[in-house]
Structure formats: structure tokens, C-alpha cells
Design a protein around this motif. Structure first.
Motif, mmCIF file in Angstrom:
data_model
loop_
_atom_site.group_PDB
_atom_site.id
_atom_site.type_symbol
_atom_site.label_atom_id
_atom_site.label_comp_id
_atom_site.label_asym_id
_atom_site.label_seq_id
_atom_site.Cartn_x
_atom_site.Cartn_y
_atom_site.Cartn_z
ATOM 1 N N ARG A 158 0.862 -1.179 0.000
ATOM 2 C CA ARG A 158 0.000 0.000 0.000
ATOM 3 C C ARG A 158 0.895 1.224 0.000
ATOM 4 O O ARG A 158 1.880 1.284 0.717
ATOM 5 C CB ARG A 158 -0.863 -0.002 1.259
ATOM 6 C CG ARG A 158 -1.752 1.208 1.399
ATOM 7 C CD ARG A 158 -2.448 1.159 2.770
ATOM 8 N NE ARG A 158 -3.265 2.316 2.989
ATOM 9 C CZ ARG A 158 -2.813 3.460 3.508
ATOM 10 N NH1 ARG A 158 -1.551 3.584 3.848
ATOM 11 N NH2 ARG A 158 -3.621 4.476 3.687
ATOM 12 N N THR A 159 0.562 2.216 -0.819
ATOM 13 C CA THR A 159 1.356 3.437 -0.802
ATOM 14 C C THR A 159 1.195 4.093 0.569
ATOM 15 O O THR A 159 0.189 3.916 1.244
ATOM 16 C CB THR A 159 0.911 4.407 -1.915
ATOM 17 O OG1 THR A 159 -0.466 4.684 -1.752
ATOM 18 C CG2 THR A 159 1.183 3.807 -3.287
ATOM 19 N N ARG A 207 0.573 7.006 1.673
ATOM 20 C CA ARG A 207 -0.571 7.899 1.890
ATOM 21 C C ARG A 207 -1.878 7.262 1.424
ATOM 22 O O ARG A 207 -2.925 7.863 1.524
ATOM 23 C CB ARG A 207 -0.360 9.228 1.181
ATOM 24 C CG ARG A 207 0.628 10.118 1.900
ATOM 25 C CD ARG A 207 0.481 11.530 1.383
ATOM 26 N NE ARG A 207 1.356 12.432 2.073
ATOM 27 C CZ ARG A 207 0.945 13.292 3.006
ATOM 28 N NH1 ARG A 207 -0.292 13.344 3.368
ATOM 29 N NH2 ARG A 207 1.812 14.097 3.569
ATOM 30 N N GLN A 234 -2.813 6.343 -1.720
ATOM 31 C CA GLN A 234 -3.256 6.539 -3.093
ATOM 32 C C GLN A 234 -3.232 5.200 -3.825
ATOM 33 O O GLN A 234 -2.315 4.421 -3.647
ATOM 34 C CB GLN A 234 -2.368 7.529 -3.864
ATOM 35 C CG GLN A 234 -2.072 8.825 -3.177
ATOM 36 C CD GLN A 234 -0.766 8.782 -2.389
ATOM 37 O OE1 GLN A 234 -0.453 7.806 -1.740
ATOM 38 N NE2 GLN A 234 -0.035 9.869 -2.423
ATOM 39 N N LEU A 235 -4.218 4.963 -4.638
ATOM 40 C CA LEU A 235 -4.326 3.730 -5.437
ATOM 41 C C LEU A 235 -4.322 2.453 -4.590
ATOM 42 O O LEU A 235 -3.950 1.384 -5.061
ATOM 43 C CB LEU A 235 -3.206 3.664 -6.486
ATOM 44 C CG LEU A 235 -3.154 4.812 -7.485
ATOM 45 C CD1 LEU A 235 -1.914 4.704 -8.349
ATOM 46 C CD2 LEU A 235 -4.407 4.847 -8.343
ATOM 47 N N GLU A 236 -4.734 2.581 -3.345
ATOM 48 C CA GLU A 236 -4.732 1.406 -2.466
ATOM 49 C C GLU A 236 -5.562 0.267 -3.047
ATOM 50 O O GLU A 236 -5.108 -0.878 -3.102
ATOM 51 C CB GLU A 236 -5.268 1.774 -1.078
ATOM 52 C CG GLU A 236 -5.378 0.578 -0.148
ATOM 53 C CD GLU A 236 -5.862 0.932 1.235
ATOM 54 O OE1 GLU A 236 -6.093 -0.004 2.012
ATOM 55 O OE2 GLU A 236 -6.015 2.120 1.554
#
Length: 139
Positions: free
Chosen positions: A2-3, A5, A7-9
Motif C-alpha cells: 500500500r502506498t 498515503r 493513493q491507489l490502495e
């Protein structure tokens, strides 16, 4: 992974789920959602992110403390792949908490092999005391 922050999780998690469904057991989802606190004010002593305005457009980057926290958490997950002695690692291998896919045919074959070993050992030590080792193993 997972990034940091988030994003795009969903997209990255779906990619891992698809790979695992297609039989890839080397890939796994690493949830980083509790590793850092993005809501701490940038000028705080414990800030883990800062806004880098030296680039256009400005980007959020990790502070030294944020980098250290990520390194510590990431190390706990990759240690067993890097360490010479796995027992020195503080975290369980991902198979333990992620789980492995069960292949019924493979499980049946493993059971057959174990049963065959047990049968031959019983034959060797209890049922054929008069036979030599080679004869009992072949039998």
C-alpha cells in the motif's frame, strides 16, 4: 505494498489479489496504513511528511523520521529474505499470517508420501524383523 498515503490502495490490492488467484504465491499484500501519521502538522517535531516546494508541482515527501519509521516496518517484513539467520528476524514469514493456497492434489500426494514412509518404517522395524534392511524397504 500500500502506498504510504493510501493513493491507489484499492488498485494495488486488487492486483495482488488477482496474481494470487492466478496461482502466484510469491506475491502478497503489505498493508502500510498504520505505519505513518500523515495528519501531523509539517512544522511539528514528529512530522513524517513535508511538502517539497523545490519541485514543480510541489510533492509530499518523507522526513528523516518518516524514512526511519518506514525502514523499520519494512525491515520486519523483508528480514527473512535478507538475513543469514531467519531466527534473528522479529516478524513471522508472510505465509504464516497471509496463508498459503491449498492444492488438493498436492496435499493428497504429500499425504500419500507420508503414509508410504510410515508403512515402510513399520515394515522395517516391526513386521519384518527377520528380513534385511534392503529387503524390507523394497517390500
Amino acid at each position: 505494498m500500500r502506498t504510504l498515503r493510501g493513493q491507489l490502495e484499492q488498485a494495488t490490492q486488487n492486483a495482488v489479489t488477482k496474481l494470487r488467484a492466478d496461482g502466484d504465491r510469491a506475491g502478497f499484500w503489505l498493508d502500510t496504513s498504520d505505519w505513518l501519521d500523515p495528519d501531523v502538522e509539517e512544522d511539528s517535531q514528529i512530522a513524517e511528511f513535508f511538502l517539497d516546494e523545490t519541485v514543480t508541482p510541489a510533492k509530499s515527501r518523507l522526513t528523516e523520521q518518516g524514512n526511519q519509521r518506514v525502514a523499520i516496518f519494512l525491515h520486519t517484513h523483508v528480514c527473512r529474505h535478507l538475513a543469514g539467520v531467519e531466527l534473528n528476524c522479529a516478524f513471522l514469514p508472510h505465509e504464516v499470517y497471509q496463508g498459503k493456497g491449498l492444492d488438493q492434489e498436492e496435499a493428497g500426494f504429500d499425504k500419500y508420501i507420508e503414509d508410504e514412509k510410515e508403512r515402510k518404517l513399520k515394515l522395517l522395524f516391526w513386521e519384518n524383523e527377520g528380513l534385511g534392511m534392503e529387503e524390507a524397504l523394497v517390500g
